[in-house]
Scaffold this motif. Structure first.
Motif, PDB file in Angstrom:
ATOM      1  N   ASP A 178       0.824  -1.075   0.072  1.00  0.00           N
ATOM      2  CA  ASP A 178      -0.094  -0.075   0.002  1.00  0.00           C
ATOM      3  C   ASP A 178       0.762   1.299   0.180  1.00  0.00           C
ATOM      4  O   ASP A 178       0.529   2.429  -0.467  1.00  0.00           O
ATOM      5  N   ILE A 179       1.865   1.153   0.665  1.00  0.00           N
ATOM      6  CA  ILE A 179       2.853   2.280   0.717  1.00  0.00           C
ATOM      7  C   ILE A 179       3.455   2.829  -0.796  1.00  0.00           C
ATOM      8  O   ILE A 179       3.197   4.206  -1.139  1.00  0.00           O
ATOM      9  N   LEU A 182       0.341   4.599  -2.147  1.00  0.00           N
ATOM     10  CA  LEU A 182       0.084   5.791  -1.566  1.00  0.00           C
ATOM     11  C   LEU A 182       1.075   6.886  -2.030  1.00  0.00           C
ATOM     12  O   LEU A 182       0.600   8.097  -2.460  1.00  0.00           O
ATOM     13  N   GLN A 183       2.325   6.518  -2.257  1.00  0.00           N
ATOM     14  CA  GLN A 183       3.343   7.439  -2.682  1.00  0.00           C
ATOM     15  C   GLN A 183       3.020   7.857  -4.130  1.00  0.00           C
ATOM     16  O   GLN A 183       3.393   9.160  -4.512  1.00  0.00           O
ATOM     17  N   LYS A 186       0.473  10.912  -4.044  1.00  0.00           N
ATOM     18  CA  LYS A 186       0.702  11.949  -2.850  1.00  0.00           C
ATOM     19  C   LYS A 186       0.129  13.589  -3.274  1.00  0.00           C
ATOM     20  O   LYS A 186      -0.090  14.010  -2.674  1.00  0.00           O
ATOM     21  N   PHE A 192      -6.245  16.909  -1.514  1.00  0.00           N
ATOM     22  CA  PHE A 192      -7.586  16.843  -0.718  1.00  0.00           C
ATOM     23  C   PHE A 192      -7.327  17.143   0.867  1.00  0.00           C
ATOM     24  O   PHE A 192      -7.928  17.712   1.504  1.00  0.00           O
TER      25      PHE A 192
ATOM     26  N   VAL B  18     -10.335   9.878  -0.117  1.00  0.00           N
ATOM     27  CA  VAL B  18      -9.561  10.662  -1.027  1.00  0.00           C
ATOM     28  C   VAL B  18      -9.632  10.152  -2.327  1.00  0.00           C
ATOM     29  O   VAL B  18      -9.754  10.586  -3.574  1.00  0.00           O
ATOM     30  N   VAL B  27      -9.221   4.963  -0.168  1.00  0.00           N
ATOM     31  CA  VAL B  27      -8.159   5.742   0.445  1.00  0.00           C
ATOM     32  C   VAL B  27      -8.552   6.678   1.319  1.00  0.00           C
ATOM     33  O   VAL B  27      -9.197   7.646   0.886  1.00  0.00           O
ATOM     34  N   LEU B  29      -8.379   9.638   4.251  1.00  0.00           N
ATOM     35  CA  LEU B  29      -7.635  10.818   4.983  1.00  0.00           C
ATOM     36  C   LEU B  29      -7.555  10.462   6.585  1.00  0.00           C
ATOM     37  O   LEU B  29      -8.777  10.483   6.699  1.00  0.00           O
ATOM     38  N   ASP B  31      -7.318  12.267  10.012  1.00  0.00           N
ATOM     39  CA  ASP B  31      -7.083  13.698  10.737  1.00  0.00           C
ATOM     40  C   ASP B  31      -5.960  13.793  11.741  1.00  0.00           C
ATOM     41  O   ASP B  31      -5.047  14.662  11.798  1.00  0.00           O
ATOM     42  N   LEU B  52      11.585   7.928   2.961  1.00  0.00           N
ATOM     43  CA  LEU B  52      10.380   8.933   2.783  1.00  0.00           C
ATOM     44  C   LEU B  52      10.305   9.695   3.920  1.00  0.00           C
ATOM     45  O   LEU B  52      10.870   9.372   5.165  1.00  0.00           O
ATOM     46  N   MET B  55       4.544  13.191   5.990  1.00  0.00           N
ATOM     47  CA  MET B  55       3.832  14.203   4.984  1.00  0.00           C
ATOM     48  C   MET B  55       3.282  15.458   5.919  1.00  0.00           C
ATOM     49  O   MET B  55       3.332  16.607   5.685  1.00  0.00           O
ATOM     50  N   PHE B  56       2.866  15.229   6.836  1.00  0.00           N
ATOM     51  CA  PHE B  56       1.960  16.091   7.927  1.00  0.00           C
ATOM     52  C   PHE B  56       2.513  16.143   9.487  1.00  0.00           C
ATOM     53  O   PHE B  56       1.748  15.360  10.262  1.00  0.00           O
ATOM     54  N   ARG B  59       0.121  16.568  12.413  1.00  0.00           N
ATOM     55  CA  ARG B  59      -0.924  15.824  12.651  1.00  0.00           C
ATOM     56  C   ARG B  59      -0.930  14.307  13.390  1.00  0.00           C
ATOM     57  O   ARG B  59      -1.831  13.656  13.626  1.00  0.00           O
ATOM     58  N   GLU B 151       0.579   0.240   8.619  1.00  0.00           N
ATOM     59  CA  GLU B 151      -0.304   1.329   8.391  1.00  0.00           C
ATOM     60  C   GLU B 151       0.115   2.521   9.111  1.00  0.00           C
ATOM     61  O   GLU B 151      -0.054   3.818   8.624  1.00  0.00           O
ATOM     62  N   GLU B 153       3.172   3.345   9.213  1.00  0.00           N
ATOM     63  CA  GLU B 153       4.169   3.936   8.189  1.00  0.00           C
ATOM     64  C   GLU B 153       3.532   4.622   7.155  1.00  0.00           C
ATOM     65  O   GLU B 153       3.784   5.799   6.627  1.00  0.00           O
ATOM     66  N   MET B 154       2.345   4.170   6.796  1.00  0.00           N
ATOM     67  CA  MET B 154       1.424   4.801   5.673  1.00  0.00           C
ATOM     68  C   MET B 154       1.162   5.938   5.984  1.00  0.00           C
ATOM     69  O   MET B 154       1.128   7.118   5.439  1.00  0.00           O
ATOM     70  N   SER B 157       4.031   8.526   6.188  1.00  0.00           N
ATOM     71  CA  SER B 157       4.625   9.023   4.851  1.00  0.00           C
ATOM     72  C   SER B 157       3.214   9.509   3.983  1.00  0.00           C
ATOM     73  O   SER B 157       3.804  10.107   3.216  1.00  0.00           O
ATOM     74  N   SER B 158       1.897   9.329   4.224  1.00  0.00           N
ATOM     75  CA  SER B 158       1.177   9.843   3.107  1.00  0.00           C
ATOM     76  C   SER B 158      -0.100  10.512   3.959  1.00  0.00           C
ATOM     77  O   SER B 158      -1.154  10.680   3.210  1.00  0.00           O
ATOM     78  N   CYS B 160      -2.423   8.669   5.107  1.00  0.00           N
ATOM     79  CA  CYS B 160      -3.823   8.016   4.556  1.00  0.00           C
ATOM     80  C   CYS B 160      -3.453   6.401   4.966  1.00  0.00           C
ATOM     81  O   CYS B 160      -2.550   6.070   5.085  1.00  0.00           O
ATOM     82  N   MET B 162      -5.461   2.541   3.621  1.00  0.00           N
ATOM     83  CA  MET B 162      -6.268   1.907   2.635  1.00  0.00           C
ATOM     84  C   MET B 162      -7.069   0.975   3.348  1.00  0.00           C
ATOM     85  O   MET B 162      -6.513  -0.192   3.761  1.00  0.00           O
TER      86      MET B 162
END
Lengths: 198, 468
Positions: A178-179, A182-183, A186, A192, B18, B27, B29, B31, B52, B55-56, B59, B151, B153-154, B157-158, B160, B162
């Motif tokens: 999944d990573i 998702l990358q 981006k 979004f 998303v 996918v 998002l 918060d 990587l 990303m935020f 958050r 997850e 890690e997801m 890095s993003s 998000c 899934m």
């Protein structure tokens, strides 16, 4: 972390006909102190597998040499409890690539799919037939074909199909995760997120 | 706007999608993301391996709780492996610019206590954490659930994850609850009816007057244990009780932003006419103080009842027998009067101020039973301070108890707070799995009132016999 692609797996199986096998049994909390993903297979089912003095419990299936293979067959509601991915790591690191049960806990199922273990959900009847086949012959070979989404007891030809969404199937067959996905999106996420309430 | 009636769950979920993948997951998002020392190190390692970033970073919020000691927190952590995890959390959060409330920080505490306490948790959010009791935050009308380390890690890095959308379940509890029945009893009752796997594949909404009349602490206790019946999470529509709890907390919106937020939060409820995939109705008057007798949270019973027989419940005979054998119990015997050795009050389930008030209401003017070891562990430093300010501390000391420092403690026994093999613990935590509170430990899950009654009598006791 990269994992082996999953296509067709033919193997004998290890039976664990117990319901509600929770992740605290799969890997007790006191073995979650690592900061790397190493050595979890050694502590798979630690307290069912070893006595307090670290000697093996002879009546536990992993300590019985007549059972082996890359498929673990568990009772209903396998993997309930904690979200610890360490449970899936322990199963993978021990050498299993597929877990069969009549029912999986959600988080365990997600974690397994994310690290390259295929959870195969079968009917209770079929699960019972697998247990009986292994009881009759511990070397019973099971064939799990991800492409066809079937699991077969080779000695009898008894077969059942299983569900998996096509996205996860594609990932497992190709070793993607999944990573990566998702990358690749981006920018879409970024747009979004900038417009999101929180 | 569609006129189709929509559930609270759908409103929040749909606002965060998303992208939807055909015959695959959404996918989603996220918060707010909470991390702790145990399930995050390998995720940070993954970021480094893949080169990587986060990303935020603003958050994600980190706190140390799972393997921290509950005494002498000012000293270096003795266990080198635990100390190493705590150090890794500190270094990882520092290098990526993530907020970190480590040991010694006045805001430190159990992740699901400090999130709401500081106004990080707000209605309508999606919240995840590498901990299955993240469902706690559903008490605020959030979609909140536990995730694995991949997850984590997801999200780092993003932002998000899934996941396929869960099915919808509503559990309605109406009617009047009797004296001595707490939110913990309500949720243990529900799980005993649905079983430990009865809500697997579903996201639960709790509705009805019992939840409407419940405090935020109580709602958190209920949502916390949603995972114990297999649910992805549980949620309760936000209302004035929710808004009053949040108002004025550090990270809550202020001024005009507050008014705007409340206006939005008021829309977060299930519309009339929504059909759920599954719906249950229970009567609050049927619930009595609960206690568990087995090795999963579905094996609970009214405290005055007899342990059921394998024939009474929907479970495999072998698994049921294995469970009773582990506990040292037999079918059809009472739980009342059984001698206990330990009492644990705390955890993300019952480690908030209301829980210690309840505990104190029973032990006040009584003495701890001599043979009982009691671990009283606040969920955070803020809770600890409240315990002292409200005079609860004095009541505890007077009754022969000690107060420990915040952390997850004996709930999962990663630190030194382990129940010895074969010993019985009445515990306000969330899981009675084999060995959960230490190898060979035997756990009886219950409310703070039942725990208090056991602590002063030394046996399983109906708290209704001790309260006015």
């Amino acid at each position: 972390m990269a994992y082996d692609k999953f296509t067709v797996l033919t193997s004998s199986a290890v039976p664990l006909p117990i319901e509600n096998v929770d992740t605290d049994q799969i890997i007790p909390a006191r073995f979650l102190k690592a900061t790397k993903r190493e050595g979890f297979g050694d502590n798979l089912f630690r307290d069912w597998r070893y006595n307090g003095d670290d000697t093996p419990k002879q009546d536990f299936v992993l300590n019985n040499a007549i059972y082996s293979g890359k498929i673990l067959v568990g009772g209903k509601n396998f993997g309930s409890g904690s979200s610890r991915e360490h449970a899936a790591w322990a199963i993978y690191d021990y050498g299993f690539r597929c877990v069969v049960s009549s029912f999986f806990a959600d988080i365990f199922k997600n974690n397994s799919l994310n690290i390259g273990i295929l959870p195969v959900q079968v009917s209770e009847d079929f699960l019972d037939r697998i247990f009986k086949a292994i009881e009759a012959d511990p070397q019973t070979q099971l064939e799990v074909d991800l492409s066809k989404q079937t699991i077969t007891i080779l000695s009898t030809g008894d077969s059942e199909s299983f569900d998996i969404n096509s996205y996860k199937k594609h990932n497992l067959m190709n070793g993607f995760d999944d990573i990566d996905y998702l990358q690749a999106m981006k920018e879409e996420i970024s747009t979004f997120a900038q417009n999101s309430r929180y | 706007m569609s006129s189709k009636p929509t559930s609270l769950f759908d409103k929040v979920w749909d606002a965060h999608v998303v992208r939807s993948i055909a015959d695959g997951p959404d996918v989603l998002l996220i918060d707010r993301h909470f991390i702790h020392e145990v399930t995050s190190p390998v995720a940070f390692l993954g970021l480094k391996t893949r080169n990587l970033g986060v990303m935020f970073p603003d958050r994600t919020f980190a706190t140390a709780d799972h393997n921290t000691p509950t005494i002498n927190q000012h000293l270096p952590v003795a266990d080198p492996l635990s100390a190493n995890q705590l150090k890794a959390l500190e270094e990882n959060t520092s290098s990526y610019g993530i907020s970190h409330w480590g040991l010694g920080n006045p805001k430190n505490g159990i992740v699901h206590v400090v999130g709401p306490e500081n106004g990080i948790t707000l209605p309508g959010m999606t919240i995840v954490c590498g901990d299955s009791h993240t469902s706690t935050h559903g008490a605020f009308g959030c979609i909140a659930f536990g995730i694995g380390t991949s997850e984590v890690e997801m999200v780092l890095s993003s932002q998000c994850i899934m996941q396929p959308k869960a099915k919808k379940m509503r559990i309605n509890v109406n009617g009047n609850m009797s004296k001595g029945v707490t939110p913990k009893d309500v949720v243990l009752y529900i799980i005993s009816k649905l079983t430990a796997a009865g809500a697997t594949g579903y996201f639960v909404e709790y509705a009805g007057s019992v939840f409407e009349n419940m405090s935020m602490e109580g709602r958190m206790t209920v949502c916390n244990m949603s995972i114990e019946m297999g649910a992805r999470g549980g949620m309760i529509a936000p209302d004035e009780t929710t808004f009053n709890y949040i108002k004025g907390r550090e990270k809550a919106p202020k001024g005009q932003a507050w008014d705007d937020a409340v206006a939005y939060w008021k829309t977060l409820k299930t519309d009339e006419g929504v059909v759920f995939d599954k719906e249950y109705n229970f009567d609050g008057a049927d619930i009595e103080p609960m206690i568990t007798y087995g090795t999963n949270p579905g094996m609970g019973m009214g405290i005055s009842q007899l342990i059921p027989t394998a024939a009474d419940i929907d479970a495999g005979k072998a698994s049921f027998a294995k469970s009773l054998q582990y506990m040292g119990f037999t079918e059809s015997e009472p739980m009342l009067g059984k001698k206990i050795d330990y009492v644990f009050i705390g955890s993300c389930t019952n480690g908030r101020i209301e829980d210690f008030r309840a505990f104190a209401s029973v032990v006040k003017g009584r003495k701890k039973a001599d043979h009982v070891t009691a671990w009283i562990v606040p969920g955070s430093h803020v809770v600890e301070a409240q315990i002292r300010e409200e005079g609860i501390y004095d009541i505890l000391i007077e009754a022969g108890f000690e107060l420990r420092q915040p952390g997850c403690s004996a709930c999962l026994a990663m630190n030194d707070d382990k129940i010895p093999a074969g010993k019985y613990a009445v515990s306000t935590s969330n899981r009675n799995f084999e060995g959960r509170q230490g190898p060979g430990a035997r756990t009886l899950l219950a409310s703070p009132l039942v725990a208090a009654a056991a602590a002063v009598t030394g046996i399983v006791t109906d708290p209704r016999t001790l309260i006015a």
